[in-house]
Design a protein around this motif. Structure first.
Motif, short mmCIF file in Angstrom:
data_model
loop_
_atom_site.label_atom_id
_atom_site.label_comp_id
_atom_site.label_asym_id
_atom_site.label_seq_id
_atom_site.Cartn_x
_atom_site.Cartn_y
_atom_site.Cartn_z
N GLY A 103 -0.36 -6.09 20.98
CA GLY A 103 -0.24 -5.39 19.69
C GLY A 103 -1.12 -5.92 18.60
N ASP A 104 -2.29 -6.43 18.95
CA ASP A 104 -3.23 -6.97 17.97
C ASP A 104 -4.44 -6.05 17.83
OD1 ASP A 104 -1.81 -9.46 17.45
OD2 ASP A 104 -2.38 -10.01 19.48
N ALA A 105 -5.11 -6.12 16.68
CA ALA A 105 -6.29 -5.29 16.44
C ALA A 105 -7.29 -6.08 15.61
CB ALA A 105 -5.91 -4.01 15.71
N ALA A 106 -8.57 -5.98 15.99
CA ALA A 106 -9.63 -6.68 15.28
C ALA A 106 -10.89 -5.82 15.28
CB ALA A 106 -9.91 -8.04 15.92
N ASN A 150 -0.89 -8.69 14.87
CA ASN A 150 -1.81 -9.19 13.87
C ASN A 150 -3.01 -8.24 13.73
OD1 ASN A 150 -0.59 -11.98 13.37
ND2 ASN A 150 -0.89 -11.97 15.60
N ALA A 151 -3.49 -8.04 12.49
CA ALA A 151 -4.62 -7.17 12.22
C ALA A 151 -5.69 -7.94 11.46
CB ALA A 151 -4.18 -5.95 11.44
N GLY A 180 2.51 -10.66 12.88
CA GLY A 180 2.67 -9.93 11.62
C GLY A 180 1.80 -10.39 10.50
N ASN A 181 0.57 -10.83 10.80
CA ASN A 181 -0.35 -11.27 9.76
C ASN A 181 -1.49 -10.27 9.63
OD1 ASN A 181 0.92 -13.99 9.31
ND2 ASN A 181 0.35 -14.18 11.47
N ALA A 182 -1.98 -10.10 8.43
CA ALA A 182 -3.09 -9.17 8.17
C ALA A 182 -4.15 -9.89 7.34
CB ALA A 182 -2.59 -7.93 7.44
N ALA A 183 -5.38 -9.81 7.79
CA ALA A 183 -6.48 -10.48 7.09
C ALA A 183 -7.69 -9.57 7.06
CB ALA A 183 -6.81 -11.79 7.78
N SER A 184 -8.36 -9.51 5.91
CA SER A 184 -9.54 -8.68 5.78
C SER A 184 -10.46 -9.26 4.72
CB SER A 184 -9.17 -7.24 5.40
OG SER A 184 -10.32 -6.45 5.25
N ALA A 193 -6.50 -3.81 6.48
CA ALA A 193 -5.75 -4.38 7.61
C ALA A 193 -4.27 -4.20 7.37
CB ALA A 193 -6.08 -5.87 7.77
N HIS A 194 -3.60 -3.57 8.32
CA HIS A 194 -2.17 -3.35 8.23
C HIS A 194 -1.52 -3.94 9.48
CE1 HIS A 194 -2.72 -0.68 4.81
NE2 HIS A 194 -3.59 0.05 5.52
N ALA A 195 -0.48 -4.76 9.30
CA ALA A 195 0.19 -5.43 10.42
C ALA A 195 1.68 -5.17 10.35
CB ALA A 195 -0.08 -6.93 10.39
N VAL A 196 2.24 -4.83 11.51
CA VAL A 196 3.67 -4.63 11.65
C VAL A 196 4.15 -5.44 12.84
CG1 VAL A 196 5.53 -2.98 12.06
CG2 VAL A 196 3.54 -2.31 10.67
N ALA A 197 5.19 -6.24 12.65
CA ALA A 197 5.71 -7.06 13.74
C ALA A 197 7.23 -7.12 13.65
CB ALA A 197 5.12 -8.46 13.70
N ASP A 198 7.84 -6.97 14.81
CA ASP A 198 9.30 -7.11 14.92
C ASP A 198 9.55 -8.09 16.05
OD1 ASP A 198 12.04 -6.89 15.36
OD2 ASP A 198 12.08 -4.79 14.74
#
Length: 962
Positions: free
Chosen positions: A698-701, A750-751, A800-804, A809-814
């Motif tokens: 569930g990560d994106a970069a 994480n995004a 659930g971290n977002a960095a740009s 950058a949008h992050a969702v974590a459960d």
């Protein structure tokens, strides 16, 4: 008188010989086995060849190639050799003369009886010393022919190489069209039945069975032309033989060596579009092979007898339904391709249906078994590859109709039973079943072109070996068992990859893989017997549902349901034994999977995948060492480690989309039970379970582009279980040393973006368990019933971290993570005798970095929910270090929460950190000057001296939380 006596003796010898010959003929008539020649050598090699319905298109014409049907066999030659080498008593050559000889034997017998009596009386009257001479003659050595100079030893080779070439269309400078439905079947059975009991170097068997059908059908080739084919091909080959011999009361007798190969090869339904050519096939291919049978012998009361080496190999291989182009066009719109192999068979036995049955009781080096048993399907099917061309399998990217059905089935060996009771070096088992399908299907790959493979549905089953049973009661180095049954997968499917082109792959599969099973042995009243070693490994390794591109487009989609099982429970028992019934278990369950990945570099890549994986290695372990020496001990190191990467989207100047749903259940080992009551160095347990998880999902970069990573993760990882033993009345018995570990490392939701847009969603539900409760007792024992236990957990998660830097950058974590390591330790015993002492040192660390939005001239958001519960020996982890900053500024850095002022520290929940006193300037008066207490003053707990040390090491009284 001497003349009459001489003639009487001669008559008796001649008629006796005729009588023996007649008896031999009658016996052969009763025991004739049409499946097994009487000679020692039986070689049957057959090559049936069927060639039909093939065509060549060239220069505006279609040339239908000639047919050929012929069987090439060694049977005429080998039958003649067998007949010439066979002993007379084992053939029916004189069968027609048997009735006449039987009647003659009756008449001659009466005459010889009368003649012998008269001659004896006459000789005694004329020569008084003749009686003494007769006695002397009777005592002289004699030679007796047993009728079989080969002593029942046999070499059997039953091999078949059927070749089917049909329905191929080759368009070379022209067009070729073929429709074919071909069938080829071959079957030959050559059971081997012999006997080496009460013999030396007798009744041994070497039996080779091999079925290797080769199918080359339904292929199409276009080279500056067109090839088109439809139809089907069905092929089967069977070379079976059960082996039954006996080495009871023998020396180097009744041994069996049996290689059994079932290896069908299928190259069908492939389309090859070569330069300026078109190839198309819509075909169905089926291949089956069966070889060998059950193996049965005996080695009791023998030496070097009744040993068995069974080597069943089931390896169905197919390269079918592929579309390959080079400067042309290749099309496989639909098809069905399956291959099945079975090596070895079973027969009723004391443990049910069994592959190998033997024994070595009351013997020396007898009844031992070695059995490598591979079941390894190999598949390269339904793939599309293009190099400056177009290749299509199934419905393709534009068409959703059609598809390719694939199937593989491999089975080798089965249950094995033997024994080595009251023997030396007998009844041992070396077991190595291997079940590892190797497959690549529905993969699309291109270099400057289009390649699409879709609609593949694959079903695979592989089973190697089964349960093993033996016994070493009352023996020396007997009844031991070693089992190493790897089970897993090596596969790539549903993958699309391009380099300056378009490629896609989509597939579904169902897979059931099993190697080995239960291991059981006994070692009562023995020495060095009944021990068992189990090393089961379950390792599904695969890449699926992946799409990647470099200056192009690549898409992959896949779903699977997979079950992988290696080994089973281990059970070994002994009473009153030495160095017996010990159990070693090293089960490993490690799903290694990459799926649902989309990545690109100046292009677009998309991957989507779902999996339901069950991976199991080993099972419970049970042993007994009651009243034994160095007996009933257990060493176990179960490891469960799902290592998975899924639901990842990544791009460098492009778009990447990854989506995944993961349900995985990984289990290694189980509960451990033994006893060392009244024993010495008995019933001890050393265990080191590792219940681990390692995953990224569930990560994106992205560097410049749009990416999305969505991953749903439901994982259960379990290693080991409860441990129970007993050392009552024993010496160095019933002790437990345990290092129970729970490492978890996860990165999800994480995004990260440089100048692009990244969306990440990670939904996590992880449950990890390592070890369990420990129970023992050392009542009435010395250095018995002690426990030394170190349960340790280390959980590290970033989610659930977002960095740009300059993008979005949008992050969702459960996150829901549950961990449990160790449990309750229970024991009792006289501490003065260093028994019944329990020391547990729990260590737990939870470190999490989550909910941090960090942006510089960017838009970043995070949505996080966290529920983590880690239990170490039924207590919370001592150290918890959360790092979270839900509203981090553009120029801020995340940091640990600051500790309050010294005056406020007492308010920290559970902290209890006292203010440190000033350091003294002198040590005078600080060192104790009292006399040390005597040993008697230590009381009933000699280990109290170490209590404070263990409290500090275990972290007792320390609780660090953010």
């Amino acid at each position: 008188m001497q003349t009459w006596a001489k003639r009487g003796i001669q008559t008796a010898l001649v008629t006796g010989g005729l009588l023996m010959l007649g008896t031999g003929i009658a016996s052969a008539d009763e025991n004739v086995n049409p499946d097994s020649p009487a000679g020692p050598l039986d070689v049957n090699l057959s090559v049936p060849v069927d060639i039909q319905d093939n065509a060549l298109g060239t220069l505006g014409k279609q040339v239908n190639l000639p047919e050929f049907h012929k069987e090439i066999s060694t049977k005429p030659v080998t039958d003649a050799v067998n007949k010439a080498s066979a002993p007379v008593t084992k053939t029916g050559a004189l069968k027609p003369a048997a009735p006449a000889l039987g009647a003659t034997n009756g008449v001659v017998a009466k005459a010889t009886d009368a003649a012998s009596g008269v001659a004896q009386k006459v000789g005694q009257a004329t020569h008084p010393g003749s009686q003494r001479a007769a006695v002397a003659q009777d005592a002289a050595p004699s030679v007796q022919d047993n009728g079989d100079p080969f002593h029942g030893n046999k070499v059997s080779a039953n091999a078949a190489l059927p070749i089917l070439i049909s329905g191929n269309a080759l368009g070379v400078l022209g067009d070729a069209t073929v429709d074919s439905n071909a069938q080829q079947n071959y079957e030959h059975n050559s059971d081997v039945s012999t006997d080496g009991s009460h013999g030396g170097l007798a009744g041994n068997v070497v039996a080779l069975d091999w079925a290797l059908p080769v199918q080359i059908s339904g292929n199409a080739l276009g080279l500056v032309g067109s090839g088109h084919t439809t139809g089907s091909a069905t092929q089967s080959a069977s070379t079976t033989s059960d082996v039954d011999t006996d080495g009871t009361n023998g020396g180097l007798a009744g041994n069996v060596i049996a290689p059994q190969g079932a290896t069908p090869v299928q190259v069908s339904g492939n389309a090859l579009g070569w330069f300026l050519g078109h190839a198309e096939t819509d075909f169905a291919g089926s291949s089956e092979a069966e070889s060998g049978g059950s193996l049965k012998t005996h080695g009791s009361k023998g030496a070097g007898s009744g040993n068995v080496a069974g080597v069943p190999v089931a390896l169905p291989a197919k390269v079918s339904g592929n579309a390959v182009s080079w400067g042309g066009d290749a099309d496989v719109p639909a098809g069905a391709y399956d291959a099945a192999a079975k090596a070895g068979d079973t027969a009723p036995g004391p443990r049910g249906q069994s592959y190998i049955q033997t024994d070595g009781d009351d013997s020396f080096l007898a009844g031992n078994v070695a059995q490598p048993q591979p079941a390894v399907p190999a598949t390269v099917a339904g793939n599309a590859a293009a190099w400056i061309g177009n290749s299509l399998v199934g419905g393709g990217a534009a068409r959703q109709s059609g598809g390719v059905d694939l199937g593989s089935d491999a089975k080798s060996g089965g249950t094995t039973s033997t024994s080595g009771e009251n023997a030396a070096g007998s009844g041992n088992i070396a077991d190595a079943p291997v079940a590892v399908p190797v497959e690549a299907f529905c993969v699309g790959g291109t270099w400057i072109g289009n390649a699409h493979a879709s609609g593949c549905d694959n079903t695979t089953a592989a089973e190697a070996g089964s349960d093993t049973f033996t016994s070493g009661n009352g023996s020396f180095l007997g009844g031991n068992s070693v089992s190493a049954p790897p089970a897993g997968t090596v596969e790539v499917f549903g993958v699309g990859g391009s380099w300056i082109g378009n490629a896609s792959g989509s597939a579904t599969e169902t897979k059931d893989v099993k190697a080995g099973g239960y291991t059981g042995t006994l070692g009562n009243d023995s020495a060095g017997s009944g021990n068992a070693v189990q090393v089961p490994v379950a390792l599904p390794a695969e890449i699926f549902g992946v799409g990647g591109s470099w200056i192009g487009q690549g898409a992959g989609e896949a779903s699977e349901t997979k079950t992988v099982t290696s080994g089973g429970d281990g059970n070994t028992q002994d009473d009153n034994a030495a160095a017996s019934a010990n159990l070693v278990q090293v089960p490993v369950s490690a799903p290694v999977q990459v799926f649902g990945i989309g990545g690109s570099w100046i292009g677009q890549g998309a991957g989507a995948a779902t999996t339901d994986t069950t991976s199991t290695a080993g099972g419970n372990g049970k042993a007994t060492g009651k009243e034994g020496f160095a007996a009933g001990n257990i060493a176990a190191a179960p490891v469960s480690l799902p290592a998975q990467v899924h639901g990842i989207g990544g791009a460098w100047i492009g778009n990447g989309f990854g989506e995944s749903e993961n349900v995985t259940d990984s289990t290694a080992g189980g509960d451990l039970t033994t006893t060392g009551e009244g024993g010495s160095v008995a019933g001890n347990i050393v265990e080191a379970p590792v219940g681990a998880v390692a995953s990224a999902f569930g990560d994106a970069a992205v560097w410049g582009g749009v990416v999305k990573g969505e991953g749903s993760n439901d994982v259960t990882s379990t290693a080991g279980g409860d441990a129970a033993t007993n050392g009552d009345g024993g010496s160095i018995a019933g002790n437990v040393v345990a290092g129970q570990l729970l490492p978890v490392a996860q990165v999800f939701g994480n995004a990260a973006s440089l100048v692009g847009v990244a969306h990440a969603t990670g939904i996590n539900d992880t449950e990890a368990t390592s070890g369990g409760d420990i129970a023992t007792s050392g009542e009435g024992g010395a250095l018995s019933g002690d426990i030394f236990d170190v349960p340790a957990a280390a959980v590290a998660q970033v989610f659930g971290n977002a960095a740009s830097l300059g993008g979005v950058a949008h992050a969702v974590a459960d996150n829901a993570t549950t961990g449990k390591v160790g449990g309750t330790d229970t024991t009792s015993g006289p501490a003065k005798a260093l028994s019944g002492i329990a020391k547990q040192i729990p260590v737990g660390v939870v470190a999490q970095v989550y909910n941090i939005p960090a942006g510089l001239i960017a838009v970043t958001t995070t949505t996080v929910h966290n529920a983590t519960d880690v239990q170490v020996a039924d207590r919370e982890a001592q150290i918890e270090l959360p790092i979270t900053m839900p509203e981090l500024g553009a120029t801020s850095l995340p940091q640990l929460p600051a500790l309050p002022a010294r005056a406020e520290r007492s308010a920290l929940p559970g902290a209890g950190l006292p203010e440190l006193p000033a350091l003294p300037t002198s040590v005078e008066g600080l060192l104790p000057n009292a006399d040390l207490p005597s040993a008697a003053q230590l009381g009933d707990a000699p280990t109290v001296v170490f209590q404070q040390i263990t409290d500090v090491v275990s972290g007792k009284g320390i609780n660090i939380k953010g």
